[in-house]
Motif scaffolding. Structure first.
Motif, PDB file in Angstrom:
ATOM      1  N   LYS A   1     -39.672  22.021   6.991  1.00 24.70           N
ATOM      2  CA  LYS A   1     -38.416  22.381   7.659  1.00 24.70           C
ATOM      3  C   LYS A   1     -37.411  22.952   6.674  1.00 24.70           C
ATOM      4  O   LYS A   1     -36.679  23.905   6.977  1.00 24.70           O
ATOM      5  CB  LYS A   1     -37.833  21.151   8.360  1.00 24.70           C
ATOM      6  N   HIS A   2     -37.356  22.381   5.487  1.00 32.77           N
ATOM      7  CA  HIS A   2     -36.371  22.804   4.510  1.00 32.77           C
ATOM      8  C   HIS A   2     -36.920  23.797   3.491  1.00 32.77           C
ATOM      9  O   HIS A   2     -36.164  24.580   2.910  1.00 32.77           O
ATOM     10  CB  HIS A   2     -35.818  21.584   3.761  1.00 32.77           C
ATOM     11  N   ASN A   3     -38.237  23.760   3.239  1.00 32.92           N
ATOM     12  CA  ASN A   3     -38.817  24.584   2.182  1.00 32.92           C
ATOM     13  C   ASN A   3     -39.656  25.737   2.691  1.00 32.92           C
ATOM     14  O   ASN A   3     -40.036  26.610   1.906  1.00 32.92           O
ATOM     15  CB  ASN A   3     -39.695  23.722   1.261  1.00 32.92           C
ATOM     16  N   MET A   4     -40.005  25.719   3.975  1.00 37.13           N
ATOM     17  CA  MET A   4     -40.849  26.749   4.584  1.00 37.13           C
ATOM     18  C   MET A   4     -42.153  26.963   3.813  1.00 37.13           C
ATOM     19  O   MET A   4     -42.704  28.054   3.792  1.00 37.13           O
ATOM     20  CB  MET A   4     -40.080  28.067   4.701  1.00 37.13           C
ATOM     21  N   GLY A   5     -42.599  25.918   3.155  1.00 36.16           N
ATOM     22  CA  GLY A   5     -43.854  25.997   2.426  1.00 36.16           C
ATOM     23  C   GLY A   5     -43.788  26.788   1.136  1.00 36.16           C
ATOM     24  O   GLY A   5     -44.822  26.978   0.476  1.00 36.16           O
ATOM     25  N   MET A   6     -42.609  27.249   0.744  1.00 38.90           N
ATOM     26  CA  MET A   6     -42.498  28.105  -0.434  1.00 38.90           C
ATOM     27  C   MET A   6     -42.319  27.326  -1.730  1.00 38.90           C
ATOM     28  O   MET A   6     -42.675  27.810  -2.806  1.00 38.90           O
ATOM     29  CB  MET A   6     -41.328  29.084  -0.267  1.00 38.90           C
ATOM     30  N   VAL A   7     -41.742  26.143  -1.643  1.00 42.33           N
ATOM     31  CA  VAL A   7     -41.454  25.355  -2.842  1.00 42.33           C
ATOM     32  C   VAL A   7     -42.003  23.951  -2.654  1.00 42.33           C
ATOM     33  O   VAL A   7     -41.677  23.291  -1.659  1.00 42.33           O
ATOM     34  CB  VAL A   7     -39.939  25.286  -3.123  1.00 42.33           C
ATOM     35  N   PRO A   8     -42.818  23.452  -3.571  1.00 44.19           N
ATOM     36  CA  PRO A   8     -43.296  22.074  -3.449  1.00 44.19           C
ATOM     37  C   PRO A   8     -42.134  21.092  -3.517  1.00 44.19           C
ATOM     38  O   PRO A   8     -41.098  21.369  -4.119  1.00 44.19           O
ATOM     39  CB  PRO A   8     -44.214  21.908  -4.672  1.00 44.19           C
ATOM     40  N   GLY A   9     -42.302  19.955  -2.898  1.00 41.47           N
ATOM     41  CA  GLY A   9     -41.273  18.931  -2.961  1.00 41.47           C
ATOM     42  C   GLY A   9     -41.198  18.311  -4.341  1.00 41.47           C
ATOM     43  O   GLY A   9     -42.058  18.532  -5.202  1.00 41.47           O
ATOM     44  N   PRO A  10     -40.150  17.537  -4.589  1.00 46.52           N
ATOM     45  CA  PRO A  10     -39.993  16.903  -5.900  1.00 46.52           C
ATOM     46  C   PRO A  10     -41.084  15.874  -6.163  1.00 46.52           C
ATOM     47  O   PRO A  10     -41.647  15.289  -5.238  1.00 46.52           O
ATOM     48  CB  PRO A  10     -38.612  16.244  -5.806  1.00 46.52           C
ATOM     49  N   ALA A  11     -41.367  15.679  -7.422  1.00 43.33           N
ATOM     50  CA  ALA A  11     -42.349  14.683  -7.852  1.00 43.33           C
ATOM     51  C   ALA A  11     -41.684  13.838  -8.930  1.00 43.33           C
ATOM     52  O   ALA A  11     -41.741  14.166 -10.115  1.00 43.33           O
ATOM     53  CB  ALA A  11     -43.614  15.354  -8.372  1.00 43.33           C
ATOM     54  N   TRP A  12     -41.016  12.779  -8.496  1.00 45.18           N
ATOM     55  CA  TRP A  12     -40.181  12.014  -9.423  1.00 45.18           C
ATOM     56  C   TRP A  12     -41.019  11.267 -10.446  1.00 45.18           C
ATOM     57  O   TRP A  12     -42.072  10.705 -10.144  1.00 45.18           O
ATOM     58  CB  TRP A  12     -39.276  11.044  -8.672  1.00 45.18           C
ATOM     59  N   ARG A  13     -40.524  11.272 -11.663  1.00 46.71           N
ATOM     60  CA  ARG A  13     -41.104  10.532 -12.778  1.00 46.71           C
ATOM     61  C   ARG A  13     -39.943   9.874 -13.536  1.00 46.71           C
ATOM     62  O   ARG A  13     -38.786  10.075 -13.218  1.00 46.71           O
ATOM     63  CB  ARG A  13     -41.865  11.452 -13.734  1.00 46.71           C
ATOM     64  N   SER A  14     -40.281   9.126 -14.557  1.00 51.16           N
ATOM     65  CA  SER A  14     -39.238   8.629 -15.450  1.00 51.16           C
ATOM     66  C   SER A  14     -38.474   9.812 -16.024  1.00 51.16           C
ATOM     67  O   SER A  14     -39.060  10.846 -16.351  1.00 51.16           O
ATOM     68  CB  SER A  14     -39.883   7.833 -16.592  1.00 51.16           C
ATOM     69  N   PRO A  15     -37.142   9.705 -16.149  1.00 48.59           N
ATOM     70  CA  PRO A  15     -36.371  10.808 -16.734  1.00 48.59           C
ATOM     71  C   PRO A  15     -36.879  11.235 -18.103  1.00 48.59           C
ATOM     72  O   PRO A  15     -36.790  12.411 -18.455  1.00 48.59           O
ATOM     73  CB  PRO A  15     -34.953  10.243 -16.811  1.00 48.59           C
ATOM     74  N   ASP A  16     -37.425  10.300 -18.866  1.00 49.35           N
ATOM     75  CA  ASP A  16     -37.956  10.663 -20.179  1.00 49.35           C
ATOM     76  C   ASP A  16     -39.159  11.588 -20.058  1.00 49.35           C
ATOM     77  O   ASP A  16     -39.427  12.384 -20.955  1.00 49.35           O
ATOM     78  CB  ASP A  16     -38.325   9.402 -20.959  1.00 49.35           C
ATOM     79  N   VAL A  17     -39.887  11.495 -18.945  1.00 48.53           N
ATOM     80  CA  VAL A  17     -41.002  12.402 -18.689  1.00 48.53           C
ATOM     81  C   VAL A  17     -40.493  13.711 -18.105  1.00 48.53           C
ATOM     82  O   VAL A  17     -40.893  14.803 -18.532  1.00 48.53           O
ATOM     83  CB  VAL A  17     -42.020  11.744 -17.732  1.00 48.53           C
TER      84      VAL A  17
END
Length: 314
Positions: free
Chosen positions: A156-172
């Motif tokens: 709905k928000h990305n129209m398939g063009m941008v993958p969603g976020p993949a959160w990790r530790s900020p140090d990563v």
């Protein structure tokens, strides 16, 4: 927003005013606030040219040069602005607009400080400005950080063009290679959406930590084709973004540069009423993604950003 709108005179510091929605917003701010001093932060000699263009008609515009990918450069720029404010060379600080953003074609581009370049520009540069200018704001004031609805991670928000976020530790996240296939466009776009989620986390943390009278708001312009956000993409993608996709602004799936810039200016000016810590989608206060409300992540990111941006002795 605080109960009173920012005064008609004062200084607004703005990044990302050179082109796209930032240029539209800068011009609108100057029209609506004739007495404002707009200080633009731009790379190299472009700042002088930009300030000359924007100051046409007697408007007050100045600039400070900075490479937003370099924390040393950002720190130097913020310190110069702070010194000018404290000396009285600039009128009281009423706003900061962190509109500059970057998207790379990979997640392997490293800045001069050793941080992944997307994270450095979209997250850490704003943090340096907010922290070094924090004591200079005159109340009431408003900070606006441009984010993105790519942080939702759904069609709905990305129209398939941008993958969603993949959160990790900020140090990563702050280092290169944080995502699968980091040498691909998918890796670069994942770094982008994740950096925008991080920016929202910091907006929430700023809202908790900044003194009353300084409101901070996240602004989402939506998908705005025809900007230079993808200027590091391949030639075919750049052509599509500049020449083909602007036609999408005739549909509900995209926003024109003029509309997105107007919405941004209205948030900065206080025309769009938004309480501190809120998320403004175009011209409306709405709820950001469920994932974007996480006090533990927000606190962890704050601590990491403080570590990353603290100047180390030479």
């Amino acid at each position: 927003m605080a109960s009173k709108e920012p005064a008609m005179n004062g200084t607004i510091v703005m990044t990302g005013a050179s082109r796209g929605i930032g240029r539209v917003a800068a011009e609108r701010i100057l029209r609506e606030w004739p007495d404002v001093h707009l200080l633009v932060v731009a790379r190299g000699s472009s700042g002088a040219r930009l300030s000359a263009e924007l100051s046409a008609g007697g408007r007050t515009v100045s600039y400070v040069a900075a490479d937003l990918g370099s924390l040393e450069s950002v720190r130097s720029a913020a310190t110069e602005i702070r010194d000018r404010l404290n000396s009285g060379d600039l009128p009281p600080l009423r706003g900061f607009v962190g509109n500059a953003g970057m998207q790379y074609t990979n997640a392997l581009t490293e800045g001069p400080d050793g941080f992944e370049a997307t994270f450095a520009v979209n997250v850490l540069a704003n943090h340096v400005f907010v922290r070094l200018l924090e004591d200079c704001f005159a109340f009431p004031a408003r900070i606006v950080i441009t984010v993105s609805d790519t942080h939702f991670g759904d069609f709905k928000h990305n129209m398939g063009m941008v993958p969603g976020p993949a959160w990790r530790s900020p140090d990563v996240l702050a280092r290169t290679g944080a995502f699968p296939k980091p040498d691909t466009t998918t890796g670069g776009r994942t770094a982008y959406s994740t950096s925008k989620l991080a920016a929202i986390y910091l907006v929430h943390e700023y809202a908790r930590r900044l003194p009353a009278g300084i409101d901070v708001v996240a602004y989402n312009p939506g998908f705005v084709p025809g900007t230079d956000l993808a200027r590091n993409a391949d030639p075919v993608s750049r052509f599509a973004m500049r020449r083909i996709m602007p036609a999408m602004t005739l549909t509900p799936f995209a926003t024109s540069r003029s509309a997105a810039g107007r919405y941004l200016a209205d948030v900065v000016l206080g025309t769009t009423k938004a309480p501190t810590g809120s998320y403004v989608d175009h011209g409306r206060v709405v709820r950001s993604s469920d994932e974007s409300y996480d006090p533990l992540r927000e606190g962890e990111l704050w601590d990491a950003a403080e570590r990353f941006t603290t100047a180390r002795p030479a």
